[in-house]
Design a protein around this motif. Structure first.
Motif, PDB file in Angstrom:
ATOM      1  N   ALA A   1      63.101  70.214  76.759  1.00 53.78           N
ATOM      2  CA  ALA A   1      62.643  71.234  75.806  1.00 53.78           C
ATOM      3  C   ALA A   1      63.356  71.083  74.472  1.00 53.78           C
ATOM      4  O   ALA A   1      62.737  71.209  73.397  1.00 53.78           O
ATOM      5  N   ARG A   2      64.650  70.823  74.521  1.00 51.15           N
ATOM      6  CA  ARG A   2      65.421  70.668  73.295  1.00 51.15           C
ATOM      7  C   ARG A   2      64.963  69.430  72.512  1.00 51.15           C
ATOM      8  O   ARG A   2      64.835  69.471  71.277  1.00 51.15           O
ATOM      9  N   ALA A   3      64.679  68.344  73.223  1.00 49.63           N
ATOM     10  CA  ALA A   3      64.226  67.122  72.564  1.00 49.63           C
ATOM     11  C   ALA A   3      62.892  67.337  71.864  1.00 49.63           C
ATOM     12  O   ALA A   3      62.690  66.863  70.731  1.00 49.63           O
ATOM     13  N   ALA A   4      61.976  68.051  72.502  1.00 56.74           N
ATOM     14  CA  ALA A   4      60.679  68.329  71.879  1.00 56.74           C
ATOM     15  C   ALA A   4      60.838  69.181  70.631  1.00 56.74           C
ATOM     16  O   ALA A   4      60.194  68.940  69.602  1.00 56.74           O
ATOM     17  N   GLU A   5      61.716  70.187  70.716  1.00 58.94           N
ATOM     18  CA  GLU A   5      61.938  71.058  69.562  1.00 58.94           C
ATOM     19  C   GLU A   5      62.569  70.288  68.414  1.00 58.94           C
ATOM     20  O   GLU A   5      62.131  70.414  67.257  1.00 58.94           O
TER      21      GLU A   5
END
Length: 300
Positions: free
Chosen positions: A111-115
């Motif tokens: 999730a952090r990578a996508a954000e």
């Protein structure tokens, strides 16, 4: 973005061959850019069947990411989470399978990578993209006033005589129905009853897990989840009860290829508009958190 979204497929197993590859190859607005597989023979066979390119190895994975606007994943969840981080860093939008991961840390990293990369994401929870069930979930969320719900998701993958191609899946053997079919139930319950605020869990026969959930709306739900039921005991049901009466999830989810094409369309819309999809990687993270809490309760 061009009209034809270039999508690569990571994974060449049975579900990829049954659903992902034919959906991508037959989508009028998609350029099916290739298949990456851990086994070169499987990747080549699936790619040849759909007239696209096979990729293998570390170099091949990077080449697929570089050639793609988006990547669809069909690999074990913890492999998926790791590769999703790399795909996002390469600027690829993410079409993930459920569950996103089987640890909170891995799901959070995805999730952090996508954000951080500013890429769109969609998690393919089948109920949310098959037309009959997706419309039912949306309608019940609009009704409101639900008091309680019961969901029963029992498969017979491990029953004597089963010929399911998924029975040999190591991660399903290890994690059981809680992680395989639990996301299906939660993907329908959370939009209708609200987020989960408390979890109770107990073990049943074989890999069966029973959950009691409290939701932010004040409603409660019970879930029975498993893959090891006898063949004649297997089945799916979800019933809501509230101030307006009861509502039952429709039987049959239709063709998963059609549902996956809808997921592709909604990923493309999220990428084009910049508006997050309600069933994105953050929703997948929340499902992972709930299932991990259930697993912790079972251990204690």
């Amino acid at each position: 973005m061009t009209r034809h979204l270039r999508i690569g497929l990571v994974g060449a197993g049975p579900w990829a061959a049954m659903t992902h590859a034919p959906a991508l190859a037959g989508h009028p607005d998609v350029a099916f850019g290739g298949v990456w597989g851990r086994r070169s023979e499987a990747a080549a066979e699936l790619a040849d069947a759909h007239g696209t390119t096979a990729y293998t190895g570390e170099d091949g994975l990077g080449e697929l990411f570089a050639a793609s606007d988006a990547v669809a994943f069909c690999v074990p969840p913890d492999v998926q989470a790791e590769l999703a981080v790399r795909a996002a860093a390469a600027g690829c939008h993410l079409l993930l399978d459920k569950p996103v991961a089987t640890t909170v840390d891995d799901a959070r990293a995805a999730a952090r990578a996508a954000e951080e990369a500013g890429v769109a994401s969609v998690v393919f929870c089948t109920l949310r993209f098959a037309a009959p069930t997706a419309e039912w979930v949306e309608a019940q969320a609009g009704v409101g006033g639900w008091f309680t719900a019961h969901a029963q998701w029992l498969g017979s993958l491990y029953a004597p005589g089963s010929d399911s191609p998924f029975a040999a899946s190591p991660w399903r053997r290890e994690k059981g129905g809680l992680w395989d079919v639990g996301p299906h139930a939660l993907s329908a319950l959370l939009p209708v009853l609200g987020d989960v605020t408390a979890v109770t869990a107990a073990r049943g026969p074989e890999d069966t897990t029973h959950l009691v959930l409290r939701h932010a709306t004040g409603a409660s739900s019970t879930l029975t989840l498993g893959l090891g039921a006898p063949a004649k005991a297997a089945g799916v049901e979800l019933v809501l009860r509230g101030e307006h009466g009861s509502a039952v999830l429709p039987d049959g989810w239709g063709d998963p290829v059609v549902a996956f094409r809808r997921a592709v369309d909604e990923l493309a819309a999220a990428a084009r508009t910049g508006r997050p999809h309600p069933c994105d990687v953050r929703f997948g993270l929340r499902i992972t958190e709930i299932l991990a809490e259930a697993e912790r309760r079972l251990r204690s």
